[in-house]
Design an enzyme around this catalytic site. Structure first.
Site, mmCIF file in Angstrom:
data_model
loop_
_atom_site.group_PDB
_atom_site.id
_atom_site.type_symbol
_atom_site.label_atom_id
_atom_site.label_comp_id
_atom_site.label_asym_id
_atom_site.label_seq_id
_atom_site.Cartn_x
_atom_site.Cartn_y
_atom_site.Cartn_z
ATOM 1 N N HIS A 126 0.815 -1.221 0.000
ATOM 2 C CA HIS A 126 0.000 0.000 0.000
ATOM 3 C C HIS A 126 0.848 1.270 0.000
ATOM 4 O O HIS A 126 0.302 2.378 -0.027
ATOM 5 C CB HIS A 126 -0.936 0.027 1.207
ATOM 6 C CG HIS A 126 -1.928 -1.092 1.229
ATOM 7 N ND1 HIS A 126 -2.734 -1.394 0.154
ATOM 8 C CD2 HIS A 126 -2.220 -2.009 2.194
ATOM 9 C CE1 HIS A 126 -3.492 -2.433 0.452
ATOM 10 N NE2 HIS A 126 -3.194 -2.833 1.675
ATOM 11 N N CYS A 127 2.156 1.123 0.056
ATOM 12 C CA CYS A 127 3.049 2.284 0.076
ATOM 13 C C CYS A 127 3.621 2.534 -1.312
ATOM 14 O O CYS A 127 4.168 1.629 -1.944
ATOM 15 C CB CYS A 127 4.191 2.054 1.063
ATOM 16 S SG CYS A 127 5.258 3.502 1.272
#
Length: 296
Positions: free
Chosen positions: A104-105
């Protein structure tokens, strides 16, 4: 150019990357979060931003020096482990980081418990230092991998296959434009449907695209009792999933690097261990070097 993230291992050693410092121990605050912060053993940012990424609001009140030591340092170590595992996978045909998979980064924004873009860094380091030209990401975590998708949007050399529950976080429509093979599942998907779709789509993906390396994001939050994934895959279903990915990579002589990614109950640690044992028993991992190489 050189990097201290890469080092060599002995012939008798397996490319299983782990350090006991991967595990987060944060003055007891880790107990406020659903994630098992010490799963891997059994970012210079301000505390407020880390609290948002980690989704533990109380962290915002903690001095940043403690945040750095107790949370961000273990995450940086896991990120380095992912980069190292990518290098080792090219040399041995496979590697597993017992950690990482912070999907998710992106390069400019963290989120969803993910403070560093280790998948993006892994691939970019291989392009820079190991002459990799084409990479495939196969993301089988229950959640859409929107972080690296934003980083590789419009990059044809990176093929993304993502199979995830469409009803849960992050529902990032912009990032979805980077997915070349998108398999959106519903809640309560069980083993048979899951494996049929995985087999069909991964075979098709490899017919469409020939990667120099496959990055396998092997989240265990698809497990039937996981509180965030909302799927119903059994323990053996996860083990068979991993077996199939390694089997198809080996048959196509594609180096594979596995990251353990999401999984929010204590049972997942045992399942990951059992899966690695199964991969060895099936002859899918071992000490044999890969016959296909990309760079020195």
């Amino acid at each position: 150019m050189s990097t201290r993230l890469y080092f060599d291992i002995e012939e008798h050693q397996w490319p299983l990357v782990y350090d006991d410092k991967y595990n987060v121990s944060f003055c007891g605050f880790e107990r406020f979060h659903i994630f098992d912060a010490k799963k891997w053993r059994n970012i210079v940012q301000w505390s407020a931003k880390v609290a948002m990424i980690a989704e533990v609001p109380i962290v915002a009140c903690v001095p940043n020096i403690l945040v750095q030591h107790a949370y961000l340092k273990p995450m940086r170590l896991q990120t380095g482990g992912s980069v190292l595992a990518g290098k080792l996978a090219l040399e041995r045909g496979w590697a597993i980081n017992i950690g990482g998979g912070f999907h998710h980064c992106s390069g400019d924004k963290g989120g969803g418990f993910c403070p560093y873009a280790d998948i993006t860094l892994l691939i970019k380091y291989l392009v820079m230092y190991r002459s990799v030209q084409n990479a495939m990401i196969v993301d089988l975590d229950a959640h859409q991998g929107n972080g690296y998708q934003r980083d590789f949007l419009g990059v044809p050399e990176v093929y993304i296959m993502d199979m995830y529950n469409r009803h849960i976080y992050p529902k990032d429509e912009e990032a979805k434009r980077a997915i070349r093979r998108k398999i959106e599942l519903g809640n309560k998907v069980e083993d048979l449907e899951y494996m049929l779709k995985l087999r069909k789509n991964l075979k098709a993906a490899l017919n469409e695209f020939k990667p120099d390396i496959l990055v396998y994001n092997a989240g265990t939050d698809i497990l039937d009792s996981d509180p965030l994934g909302h799927m119903r895959i059994s323990d053996i279903g996860i083990i068979k999933r991993d077996e199939f990915v390694f089997e198809i990579c080996k048959s196509n002589q594609i180096p594979v690097v596995m990251l353990t990614s999401g999984g929010y109950i204590r049972r997942t640690a045992r399942i990951i261990a059992d899966s690695i044992i199964n991969l060895k028993a099936k002859g899918l991992i071992g000490n044999e070097p890969v016959s296909k190489s990309c760079g020195d």
